[in-house]
Design a protein around this motif. Sequence first.
Motif, PDB file in Angstrom:
ATOM      1  N   UNK A   5       0.807  -1.223   0.000  1.00  0.00           N
ATOM      2  CA  UNK A   5       0.000   0.000   0.000  1.00  0.00           C
ATOM      3  C   UNK A   5       0.836   1.266   0.000  1.00  0.00           C
ATOM      4  N   UNK A   6       2.031   1.213  -0.551  1.00  0.00           N
ATOM      5  CA  UNK A   6       2.892   2.390  -0.494  1.00  0.00           C
ATOM      6  C   UNK A   6       2.467   3.475  -1.470  1.00  0.00           C
ATOM      7  N   UNK A   7       2.743   4.713  -1.075  1.00  0.00           N
ATOM      8  CA  UNK A   7       2.491   5.889  -1.909  1.00  0.00           C
ATOM      9  C   UNK A   7       3.814   6.623  -2.017  1.00  0.00           C
ATOM     10  N   UNK A   8       4.172   7.033  -3.239  1.00  0.00           N
ATOM     11  CA  UNK A   8       5.457   7.707  -3.403  1.00  0.00           C
ATOM     12  C   UNK A   8       5.348   9.185  -3.038  1.00  0.00           C
ATOM     13  N   UNK A  11       2.509  11.441  -4.332  1.00  0.00           N
ATOM     14  CA  UNK A  11       1.130  11.102  -4.007  1.00  0.00           C
ATOM     15  C   UNK A  11       0.559  10.020  -4.894  1.00  0.00           C
ATOM     16  N   UNK A  12       1.416   9.387  -5.696  1.00  0.00           N
ATOM     17  CA  UNK A  12       0.984   8.325  -6.594  1.00  0.00           C
ATOM     18  C   UNK A  12       1.169   6.976  -5.927  1.00  0.00           C
ATOM     19  N   UNK A  13       0.309   6.072  -6.262  1.00  0.00           N
ATOM     20  CA  UNK A  13       0.423   4.719  -5.743  1.00  0.00           C
ATOM     21  C   UNK A  13       1.649   4.055  -6.366  1.00  0.00           C
ATOM     22  N   UNK A  14       2.291   3.178  -5.624  1.00  0.00           N
ATOM     23  CA  UNK A  14       3.481   2.510  -6.152  1.00  0.00           C
ATOM     24  C   UNK A  14       3.529   1.080  -5.634  1.00  0.00           C
ATOM     25  N   UNK A  15       4.525   0.351  -6.071  1.00  0.00           N
ATOM     26  CA  UNK A  15       4.732  -1.009  -5.601  1.00  0.00           C
ATOM     27  C   UNK A  15       3.653  -1.967  -6.059  1.00  0.00           C
ATOM     28  N   UNK A  16       3.360  -2.920  -5.179  1.00  0.00           N
ATOM     29  CA  UNK A  16       2.401  -3.963  -5.501  1.00  0.00           C
ATOM     30  C   UNK A  16       0.997  -3.452  -5.747  1.00  0.00           C
ATOM     31  N   UNK A  17       0.605  -2.396  -5.059  1.00  0.00           N
ATOM     32  CA  UNK A  17      -0.733  -1.850  -5.259  1.00  0.00           C
ATOM     33  C   UNK A  17      -0.890  -1.272  -6.666  1.00  0.00           C
ATOM     34  N   UNK A  18       0.166  -0.677  -7.179  1.00  0.00           N
ATOM     35  CA  UNK A  18       0.122  -0.158  -8.555  1.00  0.00           C
ATOM     36  C   UNK A  18      -0.106  -1.295  -9.537  1.00  0.00           C
ATOM     37  N   UNK A  19       0.550  -2.420  -9.305  1.00  0.00           N
ATOM     38  CA  UNK A  19       0.366  -3.595 -10.151  1.00  0.00           C
ATOM     39  C   UNK A  19      -1.070  -4.102 -10.068  1.00  0.00           C
ATOM     40  N   UNK A  20      -1.619  -4.146  -8.873  1.00  0.00           N
ATOM     41  CA  UNK A  20      -3.006  -4.588  -8.689  1.00  0.00           C
ATOM     42  C   UNK A  20      -3.967  -3.673  -9.455  1.00  0.00           C
ATOM     43  N   UNK A  21      -3.756  -2.368  -9.378  1.00  0.00           N
ATOM     44  CA  UNK A  21      -4.633  -1.431 -10.077  1.00  0.00           C
ATOM     45  C   UNK A  21      -4.524  -1.569 -11.589  1.00  0.00           C
TER      46      UNK A  21
END
Length: 137
Positions: A5-8, A11-21
């Motif tokens: 659930x990291x945010x860079x 303010x953008x989503x990053x990491x595994x959550x970005x992949x999920x989205x």
Amino acid sequence: MTDITSIDATGSVSGGLRTVLRLEGLTLLAGMTLLYAFRGGPWWLYAVLFLSPDLSFVAYLAGPKIGACAYNAVHSTIIPLGLLTVGFGFAPPLVVSLALIWLAHIGFDRALGYGLKYSAGFGFTHLGRLGRGATKV
């Protein structure tokens, strides 16, 4: 341990959550295209209208704030999901076809990493930075 659930810093989503989205976008594209096929919609209409939401880019000529607002209005699922809901119950089949094509386009964009825009400029999205200066997470 990686935090999904990291945010860079932007303010953008990053990491595994970005992949999920992005996978969610791919699923939206596939699902809406399959529904369109099962409903027997004309493929010429799909081909003609699939990229039409990207005409909202023209609003960037009026500046990044107006451009982001127009882009987000057209690339949010709110309006096409409303059309789909109304279309299934009360509207002619064309309304459902338009909603399915529109949602498929949104899914396509999200799968490619084109998220909703911040007013800082076209390249600043909720799915991360686009173009020069973008870092891949």
